[in-house]
Structure formats: structure tokens, C-alpha cells
Design an enzyme around this catalytic site. Structure first.
Site, PDB file in Angstrom:
ATOM      1  N   GLU A  70       9.247  -4.716  10.855  1.00 51.21           N
ATOM      2  CA  GLU A  70       9.733  -3.440  10.329  1.00 51.21           C
ATOM      3  C   GLU A  70      10.252  -2.523  11.425  1.00 51.21           C
ATOM      4  O   GLU A  70       9.596  -2.316  12.444  1.00 51.21           O
ATOM      5  CB  GLU A  70       8.596  -2.735   9.558  1.00 51.21           C
ATOM      6  CG  GLU A  70       9.023  -1.411   8.951  1.00 51.21           C
ATOM      7  CD  GLU A  70       8.046  -0.865   7.926  1.00 51.21           C
ATOM      8  OE1 GLU A  70       8.296   0.255   7.430  1.00 51.21           O
ATOM      9  OE2 GLU A  70       7.042  -1.532   7.615  1.00 51.21           O
ATOM     10  N   LYS A  88      -1.165  -9.773   2.772  1.00 50.83           N
ATOM     11  CA  LYS A  88      -0.448  -9.327   3.976  1.00 50.83           C
ATOM     12  C   LYS A  88      -1.319  -8.321   4.708  1.00 50.83           C
ATOM     13  O   LYS A  88      -1.948  -7.467   4.094  1.00 50.83           O
ATOM     14  CB  LYS A  88       0.889  -8.684   3.604  1.00 50.83           C
ATOM     15  CG  LYS A  88       1.680  -8.184   4.809  1.00 50.83           C
ATOM     16  CD  LYS A  88       3.042  -7.632   4.416  1.00 50.83           C
ATOM     17  CE  LYS A  88       2.990  -6.257   3.801  1.00 50.83           C
ATOM     18  NZ  LYS A  88       2.485  -5.202   4.743  1.00 50.83           N
ATOM     19  N   ASP A 102      -1.033  -6.505  -0.637  1.00 51.73           N
ATOM     20  CA  ASP A 102      -1.275  -5.831   0.644  1.00 51.73           C
ATOM     21  C   ASP A 102      -2.762  -5.561   0.850  1.00 51.73           C
ATOM     22  O   ASP A 102      -3.442  -5.101  -0.076  1.00 51.73           O
ATOM     23  CB  ASP A 102      -0.525  -4.480   0.666  1.00 51.73           C
ATOM     24  CG  ASP A 102       0.365  -4.320   1.882  1.00 51.73           C
ATOM     25  OD1 ASP A 102       0.317  -5.168   2.782  1.00 51.73           O
ATOM     26  OD2 ASP A 102       1.115  -3.323   1.913  1.00 51.73           O
ATOM     27  N   ASP A 108       0.830  -1.204   0.000  1.00 50.51           N
ATOM     28  CA  ASP A 108       0.000   0.000   0.000  1.00 50.51           C
ATOM     29  C   ASP A 108       0.870   1.263   0.000  1.00 50.51           C
ATOM     30  O   ASP A 108       0.365   2.374  -0.100  1.00 50.51           O
ATOM     31  CB  ASP A 108      -0.998   0.009   1.160  1.00 50.51           C
ATOM     32  CG  ASP A 108      -0.337  -0.102   2.522  1.00 50.51           C
ATOM     33  OD1 ASP A 108       0.911  -0.107   2.593  1.00 50.51           O
ATOM     34  OD2 ASP A 108      -1.071  -0.190   3.525  1.00 50.51           O
ATOM     35  N   SER A 109       2.203   1.071   0.046  1.00 48.63           N
ATOM     36  CA  SER A 109       3.132   2.188  -0.176  1.00 48.63           C
ATOM     37  C   SER A 109       2.951   2.770  -1.572  1.00 48.63           C
ATOM     38  O   SER A 109       3.465   3.847  -1.865  1.00 48.63           O
ATOM     39  CB  SER A 109       4.582   1.720   0.023  1.00 48.63           C
ATOM     40  OG  SER A 109       4.824   0.504  -0.667  1.00 48.63           O
TER      41      SER A 109
END
Length: 278
Positions: free
Chosen positions: A186, A117, A87, A48-49
Site C-alpha cells: 500500500e 490478512k 482482516d 478493518d476500514s
């Protein structure tokens, strides 16, 4: 690469057991996916970046299911020999287990990606269990979770205290039990990355999580020096493609102004007898 073979779900645990490292990067379009497919990198995340990198948003919260489907489809087409993660965007799974399963089904059915994810630790267990029970491969994501970064105090290193480190280990153990076949970790101290990796039998895929995780993750546009807005500490830039691209664009522009482009080799040079119409 003709000899590249797509990972299977059993390879994830097998790689971990054998101590075999692997890597994953992002892609959001057909061309980039095809380039990654030609490399030895095993995994692509359509993250989703894409909100920031492809759509120019300030964060990931505005990304929709339609956005994700639109970008995952061409990546799947472009990288047939690479494992593709889709995502789950913000708001697609935080309402109920039923809605989470419905949206996970949609991602798999409409894009043919290999897994979904979603972000969150113990608080997301029922979602993960429901999606896994529906027969969908689920990857977890703990540590810095961008969708809820504001609630974590912004984009900061996580797991920096004994209590928060313990919570991350507990999250990872719970996610494995709930059915996650792998977990993204992360932005944590290296020692925490090592401890979480040793606590579970599924692979830990680290982005800014130190050397001792099972898999290293970077955003393609970050590692290739293409995305100019922000460079996290954990990003090593393996190339400076933004500069190369700007220089090439400027050279094209200048040759256009100077009349140097196109030369005959870039023109169709067939002689045609043009009738005089005026």
C-alpha cells in the site's frame, strides 16, 4: 454472472506466473457483496476500514474481532463465487503467536472466509508462520499499514528512500518465506511497487502502488464516489453514487411533500367496503 468461478489458493501463484492481472475491492455487507459477486472482480476484502466506512470511527484501531465476524459473515453469504479475505483487526495478533492463531482460527471458523490478512513485515514473521502452520491461508500487508500509521508518521507514501525501499523488498521476501500466499502493498512509489513485485513469486496486490503490481485494489466506497470524508490520490472514482443517492433521496422527499408519491401504481387499489364504526 453465472460463469464466475471462485479463485483457488493455487490460482494466486498461477496468475502471477502467467502474468494474468486481477482485481479486488472491499465489501462489508450482504448487498454490496452480492453486487461484487455479479461483477468480474475476483476478490473481496472485508477490511478493518469498516471502522471508518461502516461504523464512523476516526481510524481502524477501535475495530474488534466481534465487529469483523459480524461483517464478514454476510459478505461470505452474499459472494459465494468470490474469494473473501477477513482482516485481522488491531490488537488481535500483536500480543503473541498463540493469540494470533486463536483469533485467526475464530475468523475462519465463525465466518468461513477464505483467508486472513494481517499487517506488518519482518517483525510479524513468527505470527505469520504460526498461523500458516495452523493450516490457515495468510495474506501479508506491507507499505502503509493503517493500523500503525501513526508510528509511520501518518498516512504518507512509504518506501520513498533507498533504505525504506530496500526494507519493503526484504519484508516481501521474508513474508513469502514465512508462508504468505499473497501480499498487499500500500501507498508506495510505482518503481518500488515494480521492484517488490519482481522480488517474489507470490502476487503483490497493490493499492496506490503503481501499474506493475499483479493485482489492483480499491475500496468500493471510494471508487464509487460514496464515501465523502477523504479521497486518497490513488483513488480513481468510476462513478459518483453519493450524488445519485442524495439526488434520489431529495426527489423522494419532494414528491412526498408535494403529494406526488405514491401514485396509484404504487398503491394497493382493491376496493373494500369499510364498516362505519363512528
Amino acid at each position: 454472472m453465472g460463469d464466475k468461478k471462485k479463485m483457488t489458493i493455487s490460482d494466486f501463484k498461477k496468475f502471477k506466473q502467467e502474468g494474468k492481472k486481477f482485481s479486488f475491492v472491499t465489501a462489508y455487507d450482504y448487498t454490496t457483496a452480492s453486487i461484487v459477486n455479479d461483477s468480474e472482480v475476483e476478490i473481496i476484502l472485508v477490511g478493518d476500514s469498516l471502522g471508518m466506512i461502516m461504523l464512523g470511527y476516526k481510524g481502524t484501531e477501535s475495530v474488534t474481532m466481534d465487529d469483523m465476524v459480524h461483517h464478514i459473515r454476510p459478505v461470505v453469504k452474499g459472494a459465494p463465487d468470490t474469494w473473501i479475505i477477513g482482516d485481522m483487526p488491531f490488537g488481535s495478533y500483536n500480543v503473541s503467536d498463540e493469540e494470533a492463531v486463536r483469533n485467526a482460527n475464530r475468523l475462519i471458523k465463525e465466518t468461513n472466509c477464505d483467508c486472513i490478512k494481517l499487517e506488518g513485515g519482518i517483525e510479524m514473521l513468527s505470527r505469520i508462520q504460526a498461523i500458516a502452520k495452523a493450516g490457515i491461508n495468510v495474506m501479508g500487508h506491507i507499505g502503509l499499514t493503517p493500523q500503525t500509521a501513526s508510528a509511520l508518521g501518518g498516512f504518507k507514501v512509504q518506501g520513498g528512500t533507498p533504505e525504506s525501499a530496500k526494507k519493503l523488498i526484504e519484508d516481501a521476501i521474508a513474508l513469502e518465506k514465512a508462508g504468505c500466499f499473497a501480499i498487499v502493498l500500500e501507498c508506495v512509489p510505482s518503481v518500488v511497487g515494480k521492484a517488490v513485485t519482481e522480488a517474489v513469486s507470490v502476487p503483490i496486490l497493490g493499492i496506490g502502488a503503481g501499474l506493475h503490481v499483479d493485482c489492483q485494489v480499491l475500496v468500493t466506497q471510494d471508487m464509487l464516489g460514496m464515501y465523502g470524508d477523504f479521497k486518497p490520490k490513488f483513488v480513481k472514482q468510476y462513478a459518483q453514487l453519493r450524488k445519485v443517492m442524495v439526488d434520489a433521496l431529495n426527489e423522494f422527499h419532494q414528491e412526498t411533500l408535494d403529494g406526488q408519491f405514491p401514485t396509484p401504481e404504487y398503491c394497493f387499489n382493491k376496493e373494500v367496503d369499510i364498516p362505519k364504526l363512528y
